[in-house]
Design a protein around this motif. Structure first.
Motif, PDB file in Angstrom:
ATOM      1  N   GLY A 238      29.624  27.294  34.023  1.00  0.00           N
ATOM      2  CA  GLY A 238      29.295  28.678  34.324  1.00  0.00           C
ATOM      3  C   GLY A 238      28.106  28.939  35.048  1.00  0.00           C
ATOM      4  N   ASP A 239      28.130  29.773  36.259  1.00  0.00           N
ATOM      5  CA  ASP A 239      27.077  29.921  37.024  1.00  0.00           C
ATOM      6  C   ASP A 239      26.099  30.961  36.368  1.00  0.00           C
ATOM      7  OD1 ASP A 239      27.045  28.135  39.419  1.00  0.00           O
ATOM      8  OD2 ASP A 239      28.909  29.372  40.023  1.00  0.00           O
ATOM      9  N   SER A 240      24.914  30.869  36.883  1.00  0.00           N
ATOM     10  CA  SER A 240      23.629  31.900  36.606  1.00  0.00           C
ATOM     11  C   SER A 240      24.190  33.103  37.236  1.00  0.00           C
ATOM     12  CB  SER A 240      22.341  31.471  36.883  1.00  0.00           C
ATOM     13  OG  SER A 240      22.291  30.972  38.079  1.00  0.00           O
ATOM     14  N   PRO A 241      23.537  34.466  36.934  1.00  0.00           N
ATOM     15  CA  PRO A 241      23.860  35.422  37.476  1.00  0.00           C
ATOM     16  C   PRO A 241      23.711  35.616  39.132  1.00  0.00           C
ATOM     17  CG  PRO A 241      22.717  35.973  35.564  1.00  0.00           C
ATOM     18  CD  PRO A 241      22.677  34.537  35.699  1.00  0.00           C
ATOM     19  N   GLY A 242      24.585  36.033  39.927  1.00  0.00           N
ATOM     20  CA  GLY A 242      24.409  35.970  41.260  1.00  0.00           C
ATOM     21  C   GLY A 242      25.473  36.699  41.998  1.00  0.00           C
ATOM     22  N   PRO A 243      25.449  37.129  43.120  1.00  0.00           N
ATOM     23  CA  PRO A 243      26.900  37.638  43.662  1.00  0.00           C
ATOM     24  C   PRO A 243      27.879  36.955  43.867  1.00  0.00           C
ATOM     25  CG  PRO A 243      24.829  37.552  45.327  1.00  0.00           C
ATOM     26  CD  PRO A 243      24.444  37.083  44.083  1.00  0.00           C
ATOM     27  N   GLN A 244      27.697  35.357  44.112  1.00  0.00           N
ATOM     28  CA  GLN A 244      28.760  34.545  44.269  1.00  0.00           C
ATOM     29  C   GLN A 244      29.006  33.619  43.040  1.00  0.00           C
ATOM     30  OE1 GLN A 244      28.970  33.034  48.582  1.00  0.00           O
ATOM     31  NE2 GLN A 244      26.761  33.671  48.309  1.00  0.00           N
ATOM     32  N   SER A 245      28.436  34.064  41.711  1.00  0.00           N
ATOM     33  CA  SER A 245      28.591  33.278  40.594  1.00  0.00           C
ATOM     34  C   SER A 245      30.083  33.104  40.110  1.00  0.00           C
ATOM     35  CB  SER A 245      27.571  33.784  39.651  1.00  0.00           C
ATOM     36  OG  SER A 245      27.929  35.058  39.040  1.00  0.00           O
ATOM     37  N   GLU A 246      30.350  32.216  39.403  1.00  0.00           N
ATOM     38  CA  GLU A 246      31.802  32.003  38.751  1.00  0.00           C
ATOM     39  C   GLU A 246      31.664  31.046  37.624  1.00  0.00           C
ATOM     40  OE1 GLU A 246      34.387  29.368  41.058  1.00  0.00           O
ATOM     41  OE2 GLU A 246      32.934  27.965  41.411  1.00  0.00           O
ATOM     42  N   ASP A 247      32.915  31.274  36.946  1.00  0.00           N
ATOM     43  CA  ASP A 247      33.065  30.530  35.591  1.00  0.00           C
ATOM     44  C   ASP A 247      34.362  29.545  36.006  1.00  0.00           C
ATOM     45  OD1 ASP A 247      31.118  31.504  34.182  1.00  0.00           O
ATOM     46  OD2 ASP A 247      32.376  33.079  33.517  1.00  0.00           O
TER      47      ASP A 247
END
Length: 298
Positions: A238-247
């Protein structure tokens, strides 16, 4: 269909001075398969040069062991599209352990790491932030029997990001980590390994990714000079918050056959499948790889 060549090698030099063992190492490689990066998707033209070099020092006082080391990682894209991934990381690490039982050693470990991204010609939405990180925890290693060895650790991980490169990627890592590896030798022909862990790892899409993994691998000596190897793996991130983050969830398997041509040359062929499910639909993929390995041992 794509044909790729991915060279890699390793150099190391051991020097013993009394109870102290000093190891100098250098591991250059070129990665051309984008799925080797767990957070990267839809990459068609990808080639990354990496080099890890450093020094390990171990002072062995029998029951007590002290260790300290330094490593430098340089990561550079060979294509302009991914030069936002260019980075230099420097890490200092140390540990101290005590043999508490004939089959059990336990101790303390810690590290400090700085990472600087070289933004190149593509700063902006894809830019990644510099960071300073620390880890500290407990570890232990031992053997259940002469055929089963293990090593594991647990601790806390802190990473602070300077968000000046890309303020849209936010969040600092503060989380527990753990790892456990089991090595089992059933007989002289068959051995296998199980590894699992959780950590905050560098991400290609955001500041960091919380990554859980479990991996299994085996090696089976079939007949003289022929061996069969393979494995399975599962990763959840799970990515940290950002415009391209995803799980995402990734899982796959591989199988390979190797032949020892001479005492120095090893030839092999392998087949790998990988599937990724993602909360960002266009980042999901399924890949099959058929390849060959040629290895020379000095």
């Amino acid at each position: 269909e794509t044909f790729v060549i991915g060279p890699s090698t390793e150099f190391f030099f051991n020097l013993g001075i009394g109870d102290v063992l000093i190891t100098l190492f250098d591991r250059p490689s070129i990665t051309v398969n984008p799925v080797d990066n767990v957070t990267l998707s839809n990459a068609q033209n990808y080639a990354m040069f990496s080099n890890t070099a450093g020094i390990d020092v171990v002072w062995d006082l029998n029951d007590v062991q002290l260790g300290i080391g330094y490593s430098n990682l340089m990561n550079y894209s060979l294509v302009d599209e991914f030069n936002y991934l260019n980075r230099v990381s420097n890490q200092l690490y140390a540990n101290a352990s005590l043999l508490v039982l004939p089959y059990l050693r336990t101790g303390l470990e810690g590290s400090a790491t700085t990472t600087i991204y070289q933004q190149g010609s593509s700063p902006g939405a894809n830019a990644l932030n510099n960071s300073v990180g620390y880890t500290g925890g407990l570890f232990a290693q031992g053997n259940v029997s002469r055929y089963l060895d293990w090593i594991g650790g647990v601790g806390w991980q802190l990473t602070d990001f300077n968000e000046s490169n890309n303020p849209l990627n936010t969040g600092n890592a503060s989380n527990p980590y753990f790892y456990l590896t089991l090595d089992n030798t059933l007989n002289r022909d068959f051995s296998h390994r199980l590894t699992t862990g959780f950590e905050a790892a560098p991400s290609s899409e955001s500041n960091f990714v919380d990554l859980f993994f479990i991996r299994y691998g085996f090696n089976w000596l079939l007949i003289r000079d022929w061996s069969l190897g393979g494995g399975l793996f599962y990763e959840r991130g799970g990515d940290s918050p950002g415009p391209q983050s995803e799980d995402f969830n990734r899982y796959g398997a591989n199988l390979g056959l190797s032949y020892m041509l001479t005492k120095n040359w090893l030839l092999g062929a392998y087949y790998t499948i990988i599937n990724k499910d993602s909360s960002v639909s266009q980042d999901a993929y399924f890949q099959q790889v058929i390849g060959i390995n040629v290895t020379y041992n000095f």
